[in-house]
Design an enzyme around this catalytic site. Structure first.
Site, PDB file in Angstrom:
ATOM      1  N   GLU A 166     -45.717  -2.221  25.306  1.00 16.74           N
ATOM      2  CA  GLU A 166     -45.062  -2.055  26.793  1.00 16.74           C
ATOM      3  C   GLU A 166     -43.708  -2.574  26.599  1.00 16.74           C
ATOM      4  O   GLU A 166     -42.644  -2.269  27.374  1.00 16.74           O
ATOM      5  CB  GLU A 166     -45.883  -2.496  27.684  1.00 16.74           C
ATOM      6  CG  GLU A 166     -47.231  -1.748  28.072  1.00 16.74           C
ATOM      7  CD  GLU A 166     -47.901  -2.157  29.073  1.00 16.74           C
ATOM      8  OE1 GLU A 166     -47.751  -1.780  30.317  1.00 16.74           O
ATOM      9  OE2 GLU A 166     -48.655  -3.440  28.962  1.00 16.74           O
ATOM     10  N   GLU A 214     -55.955  -0.774  26.102  1.00 10.12           N
ATOM     11  CA  GLU A 214     -56.518  -1.669  27.113  1.00 10.12           C
ATOM     12  C   GLU A 214     -57.861  -1.052  27.510  1.00 10.12           C
ATOM     13  O   GLU A 214     -58.589  -1.600  28.122  1.00 10.12           O
ATOM     14  CB  GLU A 214     -55.477  -1.929  28.029  1.00 10.12           C
ATOM     15  CG  GLU A 214     -54.297  -2.715  27.979  1.00 10.12           C
ATOM     16  CD  GLU A 214     -53.177  -2.092  27.117  1.00 10.12           C
ATOM     17  OE1 GLU A 214     -52.324  -2.835  27.165  1.00 10.12           O
ATOM     18  OE2 GLU A 214     -53.314  -0.871  26.621  1.00 10.12           O
TER      19      GLU A 214
END
Length: 588
Positions: free
Chosen positions: A130, A152
């Site tokens: 990210e 995740e």
């Protein structure tokens, strides 16, 4: 300003090189300190007129594997304490504010007005990926080990640093959902083809290439912040969008029965976020992230798949008084599907393996299974011909038990028949060299009772693999009442070398996993005998969160094996220990 986890050097061209290098760790992680320092660096470089651009890279072999999930556990503890002291509203506000610190920092990178380039030198996953997505350009060192992704979902969460929004604005919706919902990492070739990476260059040229992009006039603006930006897949309510989201929702419910709130939140984030400007979309993501962080599913998955795994990697349950052990040569008695599979993963772990069976033809059949397994990996691009040659050179097939004399560990993997195992143990015991350990791969027979065949029971332990061994990560280490510390340490060290996850359990019939599984399958058979439709039994189990129903699982285990387990239990404990109606159902 000096930082603990970062180093900053600004060259004559005004380009700041930010090197992420947490002291004392082999891998960078996004922890509280890292996020705070990254925020300070963004503010510092944005305010400094002498800085014309920023390159962020890593001082480790990898860029980073992502967030330290224990940090998220800390957020939940703070949430609980605040709720108790100040009430629900204050607690929710605290969790929302804390959970979006990284998101706000990354947005400041994106809107700083100065070009940021991510120089990716290795693995970049989760929050670390990210970070790179928030940069205006990404260049990667040519490294076959590099993987990029957002995994995740595998721990009950989803990207909370803007990943759901940036990915959805870079990729086609189908590709976005694949990456987010499967959590699978991609290699650089695929990342480049998907335009997630701008360039792949030799490692020695990585920083130069990153700086050159800035010097050549790289834009300090994300595509979605520029006028006229259009979503790659068109608006949510376009024809293409309406083909994706309703169908995606149906597929999600079919596959998960709504048991994974993080997966649902991902779809909601993308669907709602794509209808909003970026800042509003990021707030939506943060709200869903704070909600999912409170879920019991996320708490359980983080505990089991991260916190507990960390404890295992640090040697949990390993006797501290035993020095490290190394299995150089392993013998597996029983070269059937299970035994050959154990041999295959052991050879991949670098050990010399001997597959032993009642005759040469049976042993060779096990060798053939190993060859087929590595051929399958080669066909999928996960191994090379050279890997096959090296692996097969480490595996030998024989009917001669004398080879046991050279082995450090012997694993018995024959039928679930006490008499057959006892006969094997009689052959093995006089052949064991000094210090060698013997283990049984029995799935249900108590280790204490099997150990009775041995004079020195301290050398006997259970190492229970699950089928298919190549895919199943869990391995039960079963400790009998007389199992010694050396046997336990050897078993744990061996299982870690082959890349599996060991759990140490006490001895009992079925140990831990099968005690649970057999009650699950038995309940399914009981319901079938009571007249409940099979489809209802299977679907109810899936709705409760099981990956497959009890009837399907019985079939996958193999009904003949279930029957053998029943007969062995009956022989040991009497007919009252087995449901005779279920036994009759399986026989017939």
């Amino acid at each position: 300003m000096t930082f603990k986890n970062f180093k900053i050097e600004t060259d004559a061209d005004g380009i700041a090189l930010v090197t992420w290098d947490i002291p004392g760790r082999s891998m960078n992680v996004l922890d509280t300190t890292t996020i705070e320092e990254l925020g300070a660096i963004v503010d510092q470089t944005t305010a400094d007129a002498a800085v014309k651009g920023v390159v962020i890279t890593s001082g480790k072999e990898a860029f980073s594997a992502g967030a330290d999930l224990s940090m998220l556990e800390g957020m939940n503890k703070a949430f609980a304490e605040t709720r108790k002291a100040k009430g629900e509203e204050a607690a929710q506000q605290l969790l929302f504010d804390e959970s979006r610190k990284l998101s706000l920092t990354l947005r400041r990178i994106e809107t700083s007005g100065k070009p940021w380039v991510a120089a990716i030198n290795g693995l970049a996953l989760g929050g670390a990926f990210e970070v790179t997505l928030a940069c205006h350009y990404r260049v990667a060192a040519d490294n076959p080990k590099t993987k990029l992704g957002l995994p995740e979902i595998k721990v009950g969460l989803f990207p909370g640093g803007g990943g759901t929004q940036r990915l959805a604005r870079l990729l086609q919706p189908q590709d976005t959902m694949q990456m987010l919902l499967k959590g699978e990492a991609i290699n650089l070739t695929k990342a480049k083809a998907m335009n997630l990476i701008g360039a792949v260059v030799p490692a020695a040229e990585l920083i130069t290439a990153a700086k050159e992009w800035i010097k050549s006039g790289g834009k300090a603006a994300a595509p979605w912040d520029e006028k006229g930006f259009k979503l790659p897949g068109g608006p949510v309510y376009s024809k293409q969008g309406m083909q994706l989201f309703p169908a995606g929702n149906a597929i999600y419910r079919r596959e998960t029965f709504d048991n994974y709130p993080a997966a649902r939140a991902i779809m909601q984030c993308v669907y709602e976020g794509l209808q909003l400007p970026m800042d509003a979309a990021l707030r939506v993501e943060s709200r869903y992230f704070a909600k999912i962080l409170q879920s019991k599913e996320a708490a359980a998955m983080i505990r089991s798949l991260f916190i507990s795994m960390q404890e295992l990697s640090k040697g949990a349950r390993r006797p501290p008084n035993v020095p490290p052990t190394k299995v150089k040569k392993l013998a597996i008695i029983g070269a059937g599907f299970m035994g050959a599979s154990v041999g295959f993963v052991s050879a991949r772990g670098g050990m010399d393996v001997v597959l032993i069976d009642r005759d040469q033809a049976s042993a060779d059949k096990g060798l053939g299974h190993c060859e087929a397994a590595i051929d399958g990996l080669i066909s999928k691009g996960r191994a090379k011909e050279a890997d096959k040659a090296a692996l097969m050179a480490r595996i030998t097939a024989t009917a001669d038990f004398d080879v046991i004399k050279d082995c450090d560990l012997v694993i018995e993997a024959v039928f679930e028949d006490r008499a057959v195992k006892a006969e094997i143990y009689k052959k093995v015991q006089p052949l064991l060299k000094e210090g060698a350990i013997i283990a049984s791969n029995t799935s249900t027979l108590p280790i204490n009772s099997l150990a009775e065949e041995f004079t020195d029971q301290s050398k006997f332990i259970g190492i229970h693999f699950f089928s298919p061994v190549e895919k199943m990560m869990l391995v039960e280490i079963i400790v009998g009442k007389n199992t010694g510390d050396v046997a336990l340490a050897t078993a744990l060290d061996y299982v870690r070398v082959i890349g599996k996850t060991p759990i140490v359990v006490n001895d009992s019939r079925g140990f831990f996993a099968n005690r649970c599984v057999l009650r699950f399958t038995a309940e399914g058979l009981e319901m079938l005998l009571e007249g409940v439709p099979p489809a209802m039994i299977e679907n109810t189990a899936k709705m409760a969160g099981m990956p497959v129903g009890p009837l399907s699982l019985s079939d996958e285990i193999a009904l003949d094996l279930v029957l053998k387990i029943m007969k062995a239990t009956e022989a040991d404990l009497g007919s009252q220990a087995v449901d005779q109606a279920q036994k009759k159902l399986i026989v017939e």
